[in-house]
Write an enzyme that holds these catalytic residues in place. Structure first.
Site, PDB file in Angstrom:
ATOM      1  N   HIS A  17       0.924  -1.125  -0.108  1.00 39.37           N
ATOM      2  CA  HIS A  17      -0.151  -0.048  -0.115  1.00 39.37           C
ATOM      3  C   HIS A  17       0.889   1.316   0.184  1.00 39.37           C
ATOM      4  CE1 HIS A  17      -3.757   2.227   1.833  1.00 39.37           C
ATOM      5  NE2 HIS A  17      -3.217   2.903   1.128  1.00 39.37           N
ATOM      6  N   HIS A  19       1.291   4.849  -2.283  1.00 43.09           N
ATOM      7  CA  HIS A  19       1.278   5.870  -3.280  1.00 43.09           C
ATOM      8  C   HIS A  19       2.538   6.406  -3.704  1.00 43.09           C
ATOM      9  CE1 HIS A  19      -3.474   5.680  -2.649  1.00 43.09           C
ATOM     10  NE2 HIS A  19      -2.879   5.175  -1.475  1.00 43.09           N
ATOM     11  N   HIS A 197      -9.507   1.191  -1.486  1.00 42.96           N
ATOM     12  CA  HIS A 197      -9.354   1.810  -0.076  1.00 42.96           C
ATOM     13  C   HIS A 197     -10.785   2.024   0.466  1.00 42.96           C
ATOM     14  CE1 HIS A 197      -5.672   3.067  -1.611  1.00 42.96           C
ATOM     15  NE2 HIS A 197      -5.382   3.963  -0.706  1.00 42.96           N
ATOM     16  N   GLU A 200     -11.133   3.482   6.165  1.00 37.82           N
ATOM     17  CA  GLU A 200     -10.138   4.295   6.707  1.00 37.82           C
ATOM     18  C   GLU A 200     -10.987   5.593   7.542  1.00 37.82           C
ATOM     19  OE1 GLU A 200      -6.206   7.244   5.537  1.00 37.82           O
ATOM     20  OE2 GLU A 200      -7.893   6.581   4.019  1.00 37.82           O
ATOM     21  N   ASP A 278       1.944   3.816   2.724  1.00 34.42           N
ATOM     22  CA  ASP A 278       0.792   4.669   2.351  1.00 34.42           C
ATOM     23  C   ASP A 278       1.479   6.069   1.569  1.00 34.42           C
ATOM     24  OD1 ASP A 278      -1.699   5.625   1.600  1.00 34.42           O
ATOM     25  OD2 ASP A 278      -2.368   6.196   3.797  1.00 34.42           O
ATOM     26  N   ASP A 279       1.514   7.160   2.199  1.00 40.76           N
ATOM     27  CA  ASP A 279       1.931   8.321   1.647  1.00 40.76           C
ATOM     28  C   ASP A 279       3.275   8.767   2.560  1.00 40.76           C
ATOM     29  OD1 ASP A 279       0.155   9.002  -0.657  1.00 40.76           O
ATOM     30  OD2 ASP A 279      -1.012   8.612   1.187  1.00 40.76           O
TER      31      ASP A 279
END
Length: 338
Positions: A17, A19, A197, A200, A278-279
């Protein structure tokens, strides 16, 4: 006796996961802005970093899309991806399955080919020069309409050899999986795998809808699943993985404290949970930092960390033979560093 941080650093890891636009570190953002003659509203790296204080997902997304404006040319996407792969090498991430958001770029006039060719060239170099394997997943932006998603899917058909699946990201609230049921059906008909997604900021029902309506092979985040015992049982029974991102959940206030994160509870129920970043440029940590923060806050043992590493291999899209090689490497490392 290795420290927990040392153990995590050496543990072979798989990331599911991530990005790629979310790996845009402030230093590279300024470098690309300068190269492409783009004026930023921040005067320095330090000033930009101070803006990384988010109270919800939307506040982060606003800055995320603003940062992406510096990505214009194929070389920009190459440099972005290569910088992430170098981080993987430093943190012993041996395989990664990367999301990219074409609409973030095509909506501002960047060609789909520019985006994917830059990313793919870096991924090829990552395999050859860094021995990091990878897969590429294209995400639809859920705050945009169905027509935009269909158009993006059409553009992706020329790149079936490079893209393994489609995902769903961006603003979750008010954009349920059902909004994209037809697009995902078309994508599956074209041979793409489904990811989404869900859970969340959205409720557990979004996770259930992603499973039932979008026919996903993995749920990204999924932490609100813990609120529905029947859903948890279904995730266990079907062995649908959750790609959990602890530092992201904390930064976006999906949890108020990592000590209250449901990751360990989900593991204890038998859900196939994985840890991911994630980011990471925006949320203060890549894979090792997410593993460390989770271990410290939730009291995870080395055995738990090894299980999480194994879970990620199970949940990956790697061929069985490569999975076996990664299982062996994890088992050997965990045995030697118990």
């Amino acid at each position: 006796m290795t420290t927990l941080a040392g153990f995590i650093k050496g543990l072979p890891k798989v990331e599911l996961h991530l990005h790629i636009e979310g790996t845009l570190e402030p230093e590279l953002l300024f470098k690309l802005a300068d190269r492409n003659n783009i004026r930023l509203k921040y005067d320095s790296v330090e000033e930009l970093k101070q803006a990384y204080q988010f109270s919800n997902l939307q506040e982060f997304l606003n800055l995320y899309y603003e940062g992406a404006q510096v990505l214009l040319r194929e070389q920009d996407f190459y440099d972005l991806t290569w910088a992430y792969l170098e981080k993987c090498k430093a943190q012993n991430v041996v395989h990664t399955e990367i999301f990219f958001d074409p609409q973030t770029h095509t909506e501002r006039g960047i060609l789909f080919a520019t985006v994917i060719n830059g990313i793919n060239r870096a991924l090829q170099d990552g395999r050859e020069k860094l021995a990091i394997s990878s897969k590429l997943i294209m995400c639809f932006l859920r705050h945009l309409d169905e027509a935009s998603a269909f158009k993006t899917l059409e553009e992706a058909l020329d790149y079936k050899d490079l893209i393994v699946g489609v995902g769903l990201d961006s603003s979750e609230k008010g954009n349920p999986p059902s909004k994209f049921e037809r697009v995902f059906a078309k994508a599956r008909d074209e041979g793409f795998l489904s990811f989404a997604h869900a859970g969340e900021e959205g409720p557990a029902s979004y996770v259930k809808d992603a499973v039932e309506l979008l026919k996903v092979v993995r749920i990204d985040h999924g932490i609100s699943s813990i609120d529905d015992e029947y859903l948890v049982a279904e995730l266990v029974q079907k062995q649908i993985p959750l790609t959990v991102c602890p530092l992201s959940n904390l930064a976006l206030q999906a949890v108020d404290d990592l000590k209250n994160h449901p990751l360990k509870k989900l593991m204890d129920h038998g859900v196939l949970v994985t840890i991911n970043s994630d980011d990471p440029a925006y949320f203060g940590g890549y894979m090792n930092e997410n593993f460390e923060a989770s271990a410290q806050s939730l009291g995870l043992s080395k055995g738990d960390l090894c299980q999480l590493a194994r879970n990620a291999v199970v949940a990956s899209l790697l061929p069985e033979q490569e999975k076996e090689q990664h299982f062996h490497a994890i088992e050997q490392y965990c045995r030697e560093n118990a």
